[in-house]
Write a protein that holds these residues in place. Structure first.
Motif, PDB file in Angstrom:
ATOM      1  N   GLU A  94      -4.178   2.562   3.703  1.00 61.00           N
ATOM      2  CA  GLU A  94      -3.940   2.726   2.281  1.00 61.00           C
ATOM      3  C   GLU A  94      -5.291   2.891   1.567  1.00 61.00           C
ATOM      4  O   GLU A  94      -6.353   2.683   2.167  1.00 61.00           O
ATOM      5  CB  GLU A  94      -3.157   1.534   1.749  1.00 61.00           C
ATOM      6  N   PRO A  95      -5.293   3.259   0.300  1.00 57.47           N
ATOM      7  CA  PRO A  95      -6.547   3.640  -0.368  1.00 57.47           C
ATOM      8  C   PRO A  95      -7.648   2.596  -0.332  1.00 57.47           C
ATOM      9  O   PRO A  95      -8.831   2.930  -0.243  1.00 57.47           O
ATOM     10  CB  PRO A  95      -6.107   3.931  -1.806  1.00 57.47           C
ATOM     11  N   TRP A 150     -13.094   2.523  -1.489  1.00 59.97           N
ATOM     12  CA  TRP A 150     -12.102   3.575  -1.258  1.00 59.97           C
ATOM     13  C   TRP A 150     -12.228   4.118   0.156  1.00 59.97           C
ATOM     14  O   TRP A 150     -13.336   4.263   0.674  1.00 59.97           O
ATOM     15  CB  TRP A 150     -12.286   4.721  -2.247  1.00 59.97           C
ATOM     16  N   LYS A 153     -10.066   9.492   2.467  1.00 62.55           N
ATOM     17  CA  LYS A 153      -8.902  10.354   2.645  1.00 62.55           C
ATOM     18  C   LYS A 153      -8.749  11.232   1.408  1.00 62.55           C
ATOM     19  O   LYS A 153      -8.711  10.733   0.283  1.00 62.55           O
ATOM     20  CB  LYS A 153      -7.644   9.507   2.874  1.00 62.55           C
ATOM     21  N   ARG A 155      -6.360  12.941  -0.016  1.00 63.11           N
ATOM     22  CA  ARG A 155      -5.238  12.808  -0.946  1.00 63.11           C
ATOM     23  C   ARG A 155      -5.485  11.682  -1.940  1.00 63.11           C
ATOM     24  O   ARG A 155      -4.992  11.718  -3.065  1.00 63.11           O
ATOM     25  CB  ARG A 155      -3.921  12.606  -0.204  1.00 63.11           C
ATOM     26  N   TYR A 156      -6.253  10.682  -1.530  1.00 63.10           N
ATOM     27  CA  TYR A 156      -6.471   9.538  -2.407  1.00 63.10           C
ATOM     28  C   TYR A 156      -7.398   9.877  -3.567  1.00 63.10           C
ATOM     29  O   TYR A 156      -7.268   9.314  -4.656  1.00 63.10           O
ATOM     30  CB  TYR A 156      -7.006   8.351  -1.607  1.00 63.10           C
ATOM     31  N   LYS A 157      -8.327  10.793  -3.372  1.00 65.67           N
ATOM     32  CA  LYS A 157      -9.182  11.195  -4.484  1.00 65.67           C
ATOM     33  C   LYS A 157      -8.362  11.882  -5.575  1.00 65.67           C
ATOM     34  O   LYS A 157      -8.555  11.627  -6.766  1.00 65.67           O
ATOM     35  CB  LYS A 157     -10.288  12.139  -4.004  1.00 65.67           C
ATOM     36  N   ARG A 160      -6.318   9.219  -7.274  1.00 60.55           N
ATOM     37  CA  ARG A 160      -7.200   8.367  -8.083  1.00 60.55           C
ATOM     38  C   ARG A 160      -7.503   9.020  -9.427  1.00 60.55           C
ATOM     39  O   ARG A 160      -7.548   8.350 -10.463  1.00 60.55           O
ATOM     40  CB  ARG A 160      -8.496   8.117  -7.312  1.00 60.55           C
ATOM     41  N   MET A 174      -2.836   1.267  -5.794  1.00 58.88           N
ATOM     42  CA  MET A 174      -3.471   1.926  -4.665  1.00 58.88           C
ATOM     43  C   MET A 174      -4.414   0.997  -3.903  1.00 58.88           C
ATOM     44  O   MET A 174      -4.436   0.993  -2.674  1.00 58.88           O
ATOM     45  CB  MET A 174      -4.237   3.151  -5.150  1.00 58.88           C
ATOM     46  N   THR A 308       5.329  11.162  -2.310  1.00 56.16           N
ATOM     47  CA  THR A 308       4.587  10.884  -3.542  1.00 56.16           C
ATOM     48  C   THR A 308       5.476  10.342  -4.657  1.00 56.16           C
ATOM     49  O   THR A 308       5.067  10.334  -5.823  1.00 56.16           O
ATOM     50  CB  THR A 308       3.855  12.150  -4.045  1.00 56.16           C
TER      51      THR A 308
END
Length: 455
Positions: A94-95, A150, A153, A155-157, A160, A174, A308
């Motif tokens: 996870e993030p 962080w 990954k 997708r997390y940026k 975010r 997150m 998502t």
């Protein structure tokens, strides 16, 4: 769980393909399985700080260490960001570095608990070598958001950057939350609808039984499940109680329509995540996605998009139960026991539906709003949530007994409910136990939780 898609898959030109994809999850009862996911906070044993990705005692080092047990690495930009194995298990991040096992689809709860035990033994071995620990809680009890590293990954940026535009607590979701989740199958559309309605209605009961996140930055936060409350101020487009699930006409197509109306986050192209946050999947199907004119999605884009949304129950080609806080290992096994008992036996499923079918949308919203703060003591109708929890556990026990799945000692699956029965009978959530320790033997410190709740 999130990992890069392996391919874009079949081109999508019509909504019917998306409906058929969900229909493809239907299985005969003999093929129903139990999938269990659980997230853990990883921390340095000396400083109690969350682990960064890099470094000799970082998350990356734990992933590298896990390779000795037969896991295969999944890399993004050269860094291991997930693991898989031949048993259809996965380990993902996870993030904020929460370390997640996505378990294999298994036939019995006995197998589930063996899987959990083996995984935690592996994690403990690797963590012991590098001076790290892991624990099960619903929300990071000590560290502010700014102190959480962080993970690398893509997708997390994108998430975010987008989250603060929709709610004030999305980044906390997150970075600072952990959950236990159960994934269960359905026989056909009618079975899916009934299970969806029952599990969505009763999700606050699971939230109360598993409430385990009463601290924020070292102090009581006024909630029993702050993790659950966080979802109420994350993103109204993709969270909430989904009123349409209880309406006439609910089915696979209705859920597809819901998903098509949820704004996108990203698409995955050539090893990178492309930011399309806020744009429409309907436009994508029509080849009108801004910045990518004429391009149409593949099935991999759709399956990515389906990850998502964050309602308390989420439909893929199975149903995901998402209402529980993370917790110690006995409760990891108890969550699938609760839901399997309620949903996988016809007698139990009918009894569970009889319990909640008369509830109004106002009732559902009241439970969703109140349980994170009040837990089992939430007033409801002529009693409290504790009363409903005890009835649910009684029904679940019947369901597990009827399944008659026995281990090598001849025991059925009902004993996996015992820890929840004790919580409900005592009318005291795990969060209330933590608060009692904080105000008593912990002398106003949350630091002891890193030892007492460690795996």
């Amino acid at each position: 769980m999130s990992r890069p898609p392996e391919s874009r898959g079949e081109p999508i030109t019509d909504k019917r393909q998306l409906v058929e994809y969900l229909e493809g999850g239907s299985k005969p009862k003999s093929d129903w399985r139990i999938g269990t996911e659980h997230e853990k906070f990883a921390y340095d044993l000396k400083s109690l700080r969350p682990l960064p990705y890099d470094g000799p005692n970082g998350i990356g080092a734990i992933l590298e260490g896990m390779l000795r047990f037969g896991w295969e690495p999944i890399r993004e930009n050269g860094k291991i960001i997930a693991l898989s194995n031949a048993d259809k298990c996965a380990i993902t991040l996870e993030p904020g570095g929460q370390f997640e096992l996505s378990g294999a689809p298994l036939e019995t709860l006995h197998q589930t608990c063996s899987e959990v035990h083996q995984h935690l033994a592996q994690v403990k071995e690797i963590c012991g070598e590098i001076g790290a620990g892991m624990m099960g809680l619903g929300f990071n009890p000590k560290w502010p958001r700014a102190d959480i590293p962080w993970m690398p990954k893509g997708r997390y940026k994108i998430m975010r950057d987008y989250m603060p535009k929709k709610g004030s607590l999305g980044l906390d979701m997150m970075l600072r939350t952990c959950t236990i989740q159960t994934n269960l199958d359905f026989q056909d559309e009618a079975d899916m609808v009934k299970k969806f309605r029952v599990s969505l209605a009763l999700q606050p009961i699971a939230t109360a039984l598993f409430a385990n996140s009463p601290f924020t930055e070292g102090k009581p936060n006024g909630f029993q499940s702050f993790r659950s409350h966080i979802w109420t101020d994350t993103d109204p487009d993709r969270c909430g109680i989904l009123p349409f699930v209880f309406e006439d006409g609910m089915g696979f197509e209705r859920y597809v329509d819901y998903m098509l109306d949820v704004p996108m986050y990203f698409i995955y192209r050539d090893g990178d995540y492309v930011d399309v946050a806020g744009q429409s999947f309907r436009d994508f199907i029509d080849g009108r996605l801004p910045g990518r004119p004429g391009e149409i999605p593949g099935l991999g884009d759709w399956t990515d998009h389906m990850t998502t949304v964050f309602p308390e129950v989420r439909l893929k080609r199975f149903l995901e139960m998402r209402g529980a806080d993370g917790g110690p290992w006995r409760r990891i096994c108890a969550l699938p026991a609760f839901w399997v008992g309620l949903l996988y036996d016809d007698t139990a499923l009918n009894a569970a539906w009889d319990l909640c079918k008369s509830w109004s949308l106002e009732d559902h919203q009241t439970l969703r709003d109140s349980v994170p703060r009040l837990g089992l003591k939430t007033p409801f109708q002529h009693g409290t949530v504790r009363d409903i929890a005890l009835e649910c556990l009684k029904i679940a026990r019947v369901g597990l007994r009827n399944r008659a799945q026995r281990d090598s000692m001849g025991d059925d699956e009902t004993h996996f409910l015992d820890t929840l029965v004790a919580i409900a009978q005592a009318d005291r959530t795990p969060a209330e136990e933590l608060l009692e320790a904080y105000h008593g033997r912990w002398n106003g410190s949350v630091d002891p939780v890193f030892k007492e709740y460690a795996y």
